[in-house]
Design a protein around this motif. Sequence first.
Motif, PDB file in Angstrom:
ATOM      1  N   ASN A  24      50.555  45.548  41.051  1.00 46.14           N
ATOM      2  CA  ASN A  24      50.978  44.354  40.324  1.00 46.14           C
ATOM      3  C   ASN A  24      50.316  43.083  40.850  1.00 46.14           C
ATOM      4  OD1 ASN A  24      53.693  42.168  40.445  1.00 46.14           O
ATOM      5  ND2 ASN A  24      52.748  42.731  38.506  1.00 46.14           N
ATOM      6  N   GLU A  25      50.455  42.806  42.131  1.00 48.00           N
ATOM      7  CA  GLU A  25      49.977  41.533  42.669  1.00 48.00           C
ATOM      8  C   GLU A  25      48.489  41.536  42.995  1.00 48.00           C
ATOM      9  OE1 GLU A  25      52.480  40.144  45.867  1.00 48.00           O
ATOM     10  OE2 GLU A  25      54.291  40.824  44.825  1.00 48.00           O
ATOM     11  N   ILE A  26      47.966  42.616  43.544  1.00 46.78           N
ATOM     12  CA  ILE A  26      46.560  42.627  43.950  1.00 46.78           C
ATOM     13  C   ILE A  26      45.658  42.978  42.770  1.00 46.78           C
ATOM     14  CG2 ILE A  26      44.847  43.718  45.452  1.00 46.78           C
ATOM     15  CD1 ILE A  26      47.094  43.955  47.569  1.00 46.78           C
ATOM     16  N   ILE A  85      31.607  42.835  38.880  1.00 50.68           N
ATOM     17  CA  ILE A  85      31.939  43.664  40.040  1.00 50.68           C
ATOM     18  C   ILE A  85      31.930  42.821  41.316  1.00 50.68           C
ATOM     19  CG2 ILE A  85      29.650  44.546  40.651  1.00 50.68           C
ATOM     20  CD1 ILE A  85      31.112  47.347  40.762  1.00 50.68           C
ATOM     21  N   ASP A  86      31.039  41.830  41.393  1.00 43.22           N
ATOM     22  CA  ASP A  86      30.966  40.992  42.590  1.00 43.22           C
ATOM     23  C   ASP A  86      32.249  40.190  42.784  1.00 43.22           C
ATOM     24  OD1 ASP A  86      28.328  41.855  43.210  1.00 43.22           O
ATOM     25  OD2 ASP A  86      27.511  40.405  41.789  1.00 43.22           O
ATOM     26  N   GLU A  87      32.765  39.594  41.706  1.00 42.09           N
ATOM     27  CA  GLU A  87      34.021  38.836  41.802  1.00 42.09           C
ATOM     28  C   GLU A  87      35.184  39.764  42.149  1.00 42.09           C
ATOM     29  OE1 GLU A  87      34.782  36.406  38.368  1.00 42.09           O
ATOM     30  OE2 GLU A  87      32.785  35.502  38.461  1.00 42.09           O
ATOM     31  N   HIS A  91      37.584  39.658  45.509  1.00 43.98           N
ATOM     32  CA  HIS A  91      39.043  39.613  45.412  1.00 43.98           C
ATOM     33  C   HIS A  91      39.672  40.690  46.297  1.00 43.98           C
ATOM     34  CE1 HIS A  91      43.007  39.135  43.606  1.00 43.98           C
ATOM     35  NE2 HIS A  91      43.042  40.454  43.455  1.00 43.98           N
ATOM     36  N   LEU A  92      39.184  41.922  46.210  1.00 48.59           N
ATOM     37  CA  LEU A  92      39.740  43.010  47.023  1.00 48.59           C
ATOM     38  C   LEU A  92      39.555  42.738  48.508  1.00 48.59           C
ATOM     39  CD1 LEU A  92      38.592  46.094  44.928  1.00 48.59           C
ATOM     40  CD2 LEU A  92      40.923  45.185  45.140  1.00 48.59           C
ATOM     41  N   PHE A  95      42.048  40.667  50.349  1.00 44.67           N
ATOM     42  CA  PHE A  95      43.282  41.360  50.726  1.00 44.67           C
ATOM     43  C   PHE A  95      43.014  42.442  51.773  1.00 44.67           C
ATOM     44  CE2 PHE A  95      44.415  39.578  46.609  1.00 44.67           C
ATOM     45  CZ  PHE A  95      45.705  39.110  46.834  1.00 44.67           C
ATOM     46  N   ASP A  96      41.840  42.386  52.414  1.00 42.92           N
ATOM     47  CA  ASP A  96      41.444  43.353  53.449  1.00 42.92           C
ATOM     48  C   ASP A  96      41.402  44.793  52.924  1.00 42.92           C
ATOM     49  OD1 ASP A  96      41.051  41.451  55.475  1.00 42.92           O
ATOM     50  OD2 ASP A  96      43.206  41.432  55.916  1.00 42.92           O
ATOM     51  N   ILE A  97      41.006  44.950  51.676  1.00 40.40           N
ATOM     52  CA  ILE A  97      40.846  46.278  51.086  1.00 40.40           C
ATOM     53  C   ILE A  97      39.381  46.663  51.211  1.00 40.40           C
ATOM     54  CG2 ILE A  97      40.974  47.628  48.942  1.00 40.40           C
ATOM     55  CD1 ILE A  97      43.352  45.764  48.173  1.00 40.40           C
ATOM     56  N   ASP A  98      39.124  47.797  51.864  1.00 37.83           N
ATOM     57  CA  ASP A  98      37.755  48.274  52.042  1.00 37.83           C
ATOM     58  C   ASP A  98      37.164  48.701  50.707  1.00 37.83           C
ATOM     59  OD1 ASP A  98      37.767  47.924  54.816  1.00 37.83           O
ATOM     60  OD2 ASP A  98      38.640  49.905  55.147  1.00 37.83           O
ATOM     61  N   VAL A  99      35.911  48.323  50.498  1.00 39.23           N
ATOM     62  CA  VAL A  99      35.197  48.658  49.275  1.00 39.23           C
ATOM     63  C   VAL A  99      33.865  49.281  49.670  1.00 39.23           C
ATOM     64  CG1 VAL A  99      34.198  47.730  47.140  1.00 39.23           C
ATOM     65  CG2 VAL A  99      36.291  46.705  48.082  1.00 39.23           C
ATOM     66  N   GLU A 100      33.516  50.386  49.008  1.00 35.13           N
ATOM     67  CA  GLU A 100      32.236  51.040  49.289  1.00 35.13           C
ATOM     68  C   GLU A 100      31.084  50.184  48.769  1.00 35.13           C
ATOM     69  OE1 GLU A 100      32.091  55.018  47.749  1.00 35.13           O
ATOM     70  OE2 GLU A 100      33.847  55.645  48.883  1.00 35.13           O
ATOM     71  N   PRO A 101      29.873  50.417  49.267  1.00 38.16           N
ATOM     72  CA  PRO A 101      28.717  49.698  48.731  1.00 38.16           C
ATOM     73  C   PRO A 101      28.556  49.977  47.226  1.00 38.16           C
ATOM     74  CG  PRO A 101      28.145  50.806  50.779  1.00 38.16           C
ATOM     75  CD  PRO A 101      29.524  51.279  50.403  1.00 38.16           C
ATOM     76  N   VAL A 102      28.066  48.989  46.526  1.00 34.96           N
ATOM     77  CA  VAL A 102      27.848  49.113  45.080  1.00 34.96           C
ATOM     78  C   VAL A 102      26.729  50.107  44.825  1.00 34.96           C
ATOM     79  CG1 VAL A 102      27.100  47.871  43.000  1.00 34.96           C
ATOM     80  CG2 VAL A 102      28.676  46.774  44.625  1.00 34.96           C
ATOM     81  N   ARG A 103      26.952  50.949  43.827  1.00 30.72           N
ATOM     82  CA  ARG A 103      25.940  51.921  43.392  1.00 30.72           C
ATOM     83  C   ARG A 103      25.546  51.619  41.947  1.00 30.72           C
ATOM     84  NH1 ARG A 103      28.941  57.567  44.749  1.00 30.72           N
ATOM     85  NH2 ARG A 103      30.499  56.626  46.083  1.00 30.72           N
TER      86      ARG A 103
END
Length: 132
Positions: A24-26, A85-87, A91-92, A95-103
Motif C-alpha cells: 500500500n504505502e511503498i 524504471i529509473d524513477e 523510489h524503492l 525505502f532501502d529495498i534492494d534492486v537488481e541491475p537493470v537488464r
Amino acid sequence: MKLSGIHHTAIICSDYPVSKRFYNEILGLNILAENYRSERDSYKLDLALPNGNQIELFSFPGAPKRPSFPEAQGLRHLAFTVQSIDESIKHLLSFDIDVEPVRIDPYTGCRFTFFQDPDGLPLELYEVTPVE
C-alpha cells in the motif's frame, strides 16, 4: 471459453502489517477492502492497481515458506509495468529495498529489473513507454 484478462493475483504473506505497508504505502496500491476472517485467523486485503488489476493479500498462521528461489514450480514472479524504471528504482531505494541491475529484454528491447517483497517473492518492474 474466452478469457478477457487477469482479475487478481493472490499472495500469502508471513507478516501482515509489514506486507500491507509494502504493497500500500511503498508500491502505492490502493486499498479496496480489508477483512479479518476470525474463523481462519486470517486477513484478506484487496489492493488495486491503476488499470483495475488487483492483488489479494492474505495472512494465514503457519503457512509454509516458498520451497526454493526463484525456480520453484508455479508462479515465478509478478511483473508490474512502469513508465520510468529509473524513477521507480529511485523510489524503492529510498525505502532501502534492494534492486537488481537493470537488464534489457532481448526480444522487446524493454528495460526491466527485479526486487523482492518482504517475504522474498520476486517482483519485476517492466518499463513500457507510451507509443506516440
